[in-house]
Design a protein around this motif. Structure first.
Motif, PDB file in Angstrom:
ATOM      1  N   UNK A 148      25.964 -19.391  -3.915  1.00 48.18           N
ATOM      2  CA  UNK A 148      25.571 -18.026  -3.542  1.00 48.18           C
ATOM      3  C   UNK A 148      25.317 -17.138  -4.762  1.00 48.18           C
ATOM      4  N   UNK A 149      25.091 -17.755  -5.908  1.00 49.26           N
ATOM      5  CA  UNK A 149      24.937 -17.002  -7.156  1.00 49.26           C
ATOM      6  C   UNK A 149      23.790 -15.991  -7.089  1.00 49.26           C
ATOM      7  N   UNK A 150      22.662 -16.388  -6.539  1.00 46.09           N
ATOM      8  CA  UNK A 150      21.517 -15.460  -6.464  1.00 46.09           C
ATOM      9  C   UNK A 150      21.854 -14.236  -5.600  1.00 46.09           C
ATOM     10  N   UNK A 151      22.488 -14.475  -4.480  1.00 45.26           N
ATOM     11  CA  UNK A 151      22.853 -13.356  -3.594  1.00 45.26           C
ATOM     12  C   UNK A 151      23.843 -12.422  -4.295  1.00 45.26           C
ATOM     13  N   UNK A 152      24.822 -12.995  -5.014  1.00 47.79           N
ATOM     14  CA  UNK A 152      25.808 -12.161  -5.708  1.00 47.79           C
ATOM     15  C   UNK A 152      25.177 -11.396  -6.867  1.00 47.79           C
ATOM     16  N   UNK A 153      24.233 -12.025  -7.573  1.00 50.83           N
ATOM     17  CA  UNK A 153      23.542 -11.319  -8.665  1.00 50.83           C
ATOM     18  C   UNK A 153      22.752 -10.133  -8.123  1.00 50.83           C
ATOM     19  N   UNK A 154      22.039 -10.348  -7.035  1.00 52.65           N
ATOM     20  CA  UNK A 154      21.291  -9.250  -6.403  1.00 52.65           C
ATOM     21  C   UNK A 154      22.261  -8.159  -5.954  1.00 52.65           C
ATOM     22  N   UNK A 155      23.341  -8.554  -5.335  1.00 56.02           N
ATOM     23  CA  UNK A 155      24.357  -7.605  -4.871  1.00 56.02           C
ATOM     24  C   UNK A 155      24.858  -6.750  -6.035  1.00 56.02           C
ATOM     25  N   UNK A 156      25.191  -7.396  -7.143  1.00 53.39           N
ATOM     26  CA  UNK A 156      25.718  -6.680  -8.311  1.00 53.39           C
ATOM     27  C   UNK A 156      24.691  -5.743  -8.941  1.00 53.39           C
ATOM     28  N   UNK A 157      23.420  -6.039  -8.771  1.00 55.23           N
ATOM     29  CA  UNK A 157      22.370  -5.155  -9.290  1.00 55.23           C
ATOM     30  C   UNK A 157      22.089  -3.995  -8.340  1.00 55.23           C
ATOM     31  N   UNK A 158      22.138  -4.240  -7.052  1.00 62.10           N
ATOM     32  CA  UNK A 158      21.729  -3.240  -6.063  1.00 62.10           C
ATOM     33  C   UNK A 158      22.836  -2.222  -5.763  1.00 62.10           C
ATOM     34  N   UNK A 159      24.077  -2.650  -5.746  1.00 66.20           N
ATOM     35  CA  UNK A 159      25.166  -1.733  -5.382  1.00 66.20           C
ATOM     36  C   UNK A 159      25.207  -0.494  -6.279  1.00 66.20           C
ATOM     37  N   UNK A 160      25.091  -0.619  -7.610  1.00 61.91           N
ATOM     38  CA  UNK A 160      25.068   0.608  -8.422  1.00 61.91           C
ATOM     39  C   UNK A 160      23.882   1.516  -8.081  1.00 61.91           C
ATOM     40  N   UNK A 161      22.746   0.921  -7.734  1.00 64.61           N
ATOM     41  CA  UNK A 161      21.589   1.721  -7.337  1.00 64.61           C
ATOM     42  C   UNK A 161      21.879   2.469  -6.040  1.00 64.61           C
ATOM     43  N   UNK A 162      22.547   1.806  -5.106  1.00 64.35           N
ATOM     44  CA  UNK A 162      22.930   2.470  -3.845  1.00 64.35           C
ATOM     45  C   UNK A 162      23.886   3.625  -4.124  1.00 64.35           C
ATOM     46  N   UNK A 163      24.824   3.403  -5.016  1.00 63.69           N
ATOM     47  CA  UNK A 163      25.770   4.476  -5.362  1.00 63.69           C
ATOM     48  C   UNK A 163      25.047   5.671  -5.964  1.00 63.69           C
ATOM     49  N   UNK A 164      24.056   5.408  -6.805  1.00 61.29           N
ATOM     50  CA  UNK A 164      23.278   6.492  -7.407  1.00 61.29           C
ATOM     51  C   UNK A 164      22.501   7.254  -6.324  1.00 61.29           C
ATOM     52  N   UNK A 165      21.862   6.517  -5.434  1.00 60.08           N
ATOM     53  CA  UNK A 165      21.113   7.156  -4.341  1.00 60.08           C
ATOM     54  C   UNK A 165      22.039   7.973  -3.441  1.00 60.08           C
ATOM     55  N   UNK A 166      23.208   7.449  -3.197  1.00 63.87           N
ATOM     56  CA  UNK A 166      24.153   8.132  -2.314  1.00 63.87           C
ATOM     57  C   UNK A 166      24.637   9.447  -2.946  1.00 63.87           C
ATOM     58  N   UNK A 167      24.701   9.494  -4.264  1.00 70.60           N
ATOM     59  CA  UNK A 167      25.182  10.694  -4.945  1.00 70.60           C
ATOM     60  C   UNK A 167      24.097  11.729  -5.188  1.00 70.60           C
ATOM     61  N   UNK A 168      22.868  11.407  -4.821  1.00 69.71           N
ATOM     62  CA  UNK A 168      21.767  12.360  -5.019  1.00 69.71           C
ATOM     63  C   UNK A 168      21.770  13.425  -3.953  1.00 69.71           C
TER      64      UNK A 168
END
Length: 168
Positions: A148-168
């Protein structure tokens, strides 16, 4: 109004009506921005939505692995403590034997053969079993993470972006 018509009317003060009009205008101008941010958030969330159960499963596996490691380490500590007792008794046995103190040597031999050696054997078997269990869980965890390495890598990249969007 000079007569009752059966319909009740409400007249808003002009200043309140102007305020409501301004709020509607502001809302219309910000709606496209909110929609764009919401769409981006939704799109990014959909990228990782399927990975969330995998993350939960990985955490569960890590907890099991940690528990298994603790059990193995505790058993190894007991084994090493018992091995120290065995070594001490063997030294005393050899000293008594070398001093031709047969009764004392036999007493140490009895303690070794009837108490410490069987306990040491049981602890060795138990510790090996715990190690095998730990190793099995570790292999399963590594395989799961690799698969599941690809899914976890995507997850680790996207979650900070979601946090940034959520704080806007």
């Amino acid at each position: 109004d000079t007569s009752v018509t059966g319909v009740q009317t409400c007249a808003l003060p002009i200043s309140l009506a102007n305020s409501i009009g301004t709020m509607r205008s502001n809302l219309r101008s910000t709606t496209p921005k909110l929609t764009a941010a919401e769409n981006e958030y939704s799109s990014k969330y959909n990228q990782i939505k399927a990975t969330i159960p995998l993350v939960d499963q990985a955490k569960t596996m890590e907890n099991g692995l940690n528990t298994s490691a603790t059990t193995f380490n505790d058993s190894l500590t007991k084994y090493n403590d018992t091995k120290s007792q065995y070594d001490d008794l063997m030294t005393k046995y050899n000293d008594a034997k070398n001093a031709n103190n047969i009764d004392t040597a036999n007493s140490f031999a009895d303690q070794i053969n009837n108490s410490i050696a069987p306990k040491l054997t049981d602890l060795a078997n138990q510790t090996n079993s715990f190690y095998d269990n730990y190793q099995s869980k570790l292999d399963e965890y590594k395989s799961f993470m690799n698969n599941n390495a690809d899914a976890f890598n995507t997850f680790n990249q996207v979650v900070p972006q979601l946090n940034t969007l959520q704080n806007q």
